[in-house]
Design an enzyme around this catalytic site. Structure first.
Site, PDB file in Angstrom:
ATOM      1  N   ARG A   1      13.015   7.913   3.678  1.00 45.07           N
ATOM      2  CA  ARG A   1      13.093   7.108   2.449  1.00 45.07           C
ATOM      3  C   ARG A   1      14.389   7.353   1.685  1.00 45.07           C
ATOM      4  O   ARG A   1      14.939   6.425   1.078  1.00 45.07           O
ATOM      5  CB  ARG A   1      11.874   7.402   1.558  1.00 45.07           C
ATOM      6  N   LYS A  24     -12.050   2.017   9.557  1.00 38.94           N
ATOM      7  CA  LYS A  24     -13.112   1.299   8.853  1.00 38.94           C
ATOM      8  C   LYS A  24     -12.793  -0.166   8.603  1.00 38.94           C
ATOM      9  O   LYS A  24     -11.699  -0.507   8.171  1.00 38.94           O
ATOM     10  CB  LYS A  24     -13.383   1.971   7.503  1.00 38.94           C
ATOM     11  N   GLY A  59       1.434   4.067   8.019  1.00 40.86           N
ATOM     12  CA  GLY A  59       1.862   5.369   8.523  1.00 40.86           C
ATOM     13  C   GLY A  59       1.558   5.623   9.986  1.00 40.86           C
ATOM     14  O   GLY A  59       2.433   6.062  10.747  1.00 40.86           O
ATOM     15  N   GLY A 108       0.565   0.859   1.370  1.00 45.20           N
ATOM     16  CA  GLY A 108      -0.350   0.055   0.545  1.00 45.20           C
ATOM     17  C   GLY A 108       0.209  -1.320   0.220  1.00 45.20           C
ATOM     18  O   GLY A 108      -0.510  -2.318   0.230  1.00 45.20           O
TER      19      GLY A 108
END
Length: 397
Positions: A41, A198, A351, A374
């Protein structure tokens, strides 16, 4: 997506002598001693900072790091290690400035790093008084932090609202272009891979994509829930039986459009979740009650690889098996290699996905690798991210 771009302002000479405030994403992992363990980053933020310096601007850069408590600065919250690494990358000293909200001394051709912005009271709640103070520090606000673009905070939204000029840095602009190419104007067929443990965490993404993509490949625990929806046995595999109806609704929505959710025809199972567990390849219908499905089988992987090679656009979020364990990595490796060999424009994020891309060495074969986890997921959901929204508003005048 119409936003002002910092590169255009620099090319037009509009940044020369101006105070430029860059919101970067410098939230890097550190070890127990505060040493940076992975600096992607920081390296990704350098082009924007260098662009501002080359344009003759007085440059301020800030970022969050970790999860500090607002108003309570602790040494572990400090961007000092980031300042040192940034100094090395830029080949010049980058001073770290604390207590900067009420004023910053920086001259054209200089760059300073402003201490962890999330220590400032009101940052997370996008406090207007704080945002106005920060906006008063600059002539041009640059958002170059896609990883936080899904949050409406002081340094990602409020300052953009009140700064004299607000624009997208090169990293954010590249994300906007890639997302538009993949989702707004995709070359067909558009194939999305959505995998993870999930269904519940990605249900809205699956529902949104079901109205747009030509093939929706599901993997991991998500695929197990879809296998249940298709009436297949999954043994003691990770799944969410209470979401079977939701999975069926996604399958039906795709079918109604002449699209499909390919259900695995074969799988790799084991009796235990261990790297040295005995792996067995079996037809999906032959899964036993004490089996755990830990990867797609070779036939399913080959079939999906063929579809990916014929795709026009590929969106990838999540590995399709437990790729960290050698007996259960074939599915993810086959899919990664198929994406690398495809002529499709490919965009990947998340990730675990980035870890798989690095493991199989296909970085150079990807059309675009997203820097936001996100934020990338919210884009897939069809949401307009707050950072994009305010920059579009400012561009529209």
């Amino acid at each position: 997506m119409n936003v002002l771009r910092f590169s255009d302002l620099c090319a037009q000479g509009k940044a020369k002598g101006q105070r430029v405030f860059i919101r970067a994403d410098l939230n890097v992992p550190q070890d127990a001693d505060g040493r940076i363990t992975e600096d992607t980053r920081i390296r990704a933020s350098v082009p924007c900072i260098q662009q501002a310096l080359d344009a003759g601007a007085a440059v301020m850069v800030t970022s969050h790091l970790g999860r500090p408590t607002e108003g309570e600065f602790k040494p572990a919250d400090s961007l000092a290690p980031v300042a040192r690494r940034l100094s090395e990358l830029l080949g010049r000293e980058v001073p770290l400035v604390a207590d900067w909200v009420n004023g910053v001394q920086v001259q054209p051709g200089q760059v300073v790093l402003l201490e962890n912005c999330r220590v400032n009271k009101g940052e997370k709640k996008n406090d207007e008084a704080l945002s106005r103070k920060m906006a008063a520090l600059c002539d041009i606000y640059v958002n170059d932090a896609f990883g936080t673009a899904h949050r409406a905070e002081g340094t990602t939204y409020g300052i953009a609202q009140f700064a004299p000029m607000a624009c997208a840095g090169p990293l954010l602009a590249a994300e906007i272009d890639a997302i538009s190419k993949a989702l707004a104007n995709p070359k067909r067929p558009l194939v999305a891979i959505v995998a993870g443990s999930k269904v519940s965490t990605k249900l809205t993404i699956l529902q949104s994509l079901a109205h747009n993509v030509d093939q929706l490949i599901v993997g991991g625990g998500i695929a197990n829930t879809f296998m249940l929806a298709a009436g297949l046995p999954i043994g003691k595999s990770l799944a969410e039986p209470d979401l079977v109806q939701d999975a069926k609704a996604v399958i039906d929505a795709m079918k109604a459009r002449g699209a499909e959710v390919p259900i695995p025809t074969d799988v790799v199972t084991a009796k235990e979740f261990k790297a040295d567990a005995k792996a067995e390849v079996k037809a999906a219908r032959d899964v036993q009650p004490d089996d755990m499905i830990l990867d797609i089988g070779p036939d399913t992987a080959a079939q999906l690889a063929a579809q990916l090679k014929a795709a026009g656009t590929i969106v990838w979020n999540g590995p399709v098996g437990v790729f960290e364990m050698a007996p259960f990595e074939n599915g993810t490796r086959t899919i990664a290699q198929a994406i690398a060999q495809s002529d499709a424009f490919s965009i990947a994020g998340g990730g675990d996905t980035l870890a798989a891309i690095a493991k199989y060495g296909i970085e150079k074969n990807m059309g675009y690798i997203s820097t936001g986890g996100g934020a990338f997921l919210e884009v897939l959901e069809g949401k307009t991210l707050p950072a994009f929204e305010i920059l579009m508003k400012r561009a529209a005048g």
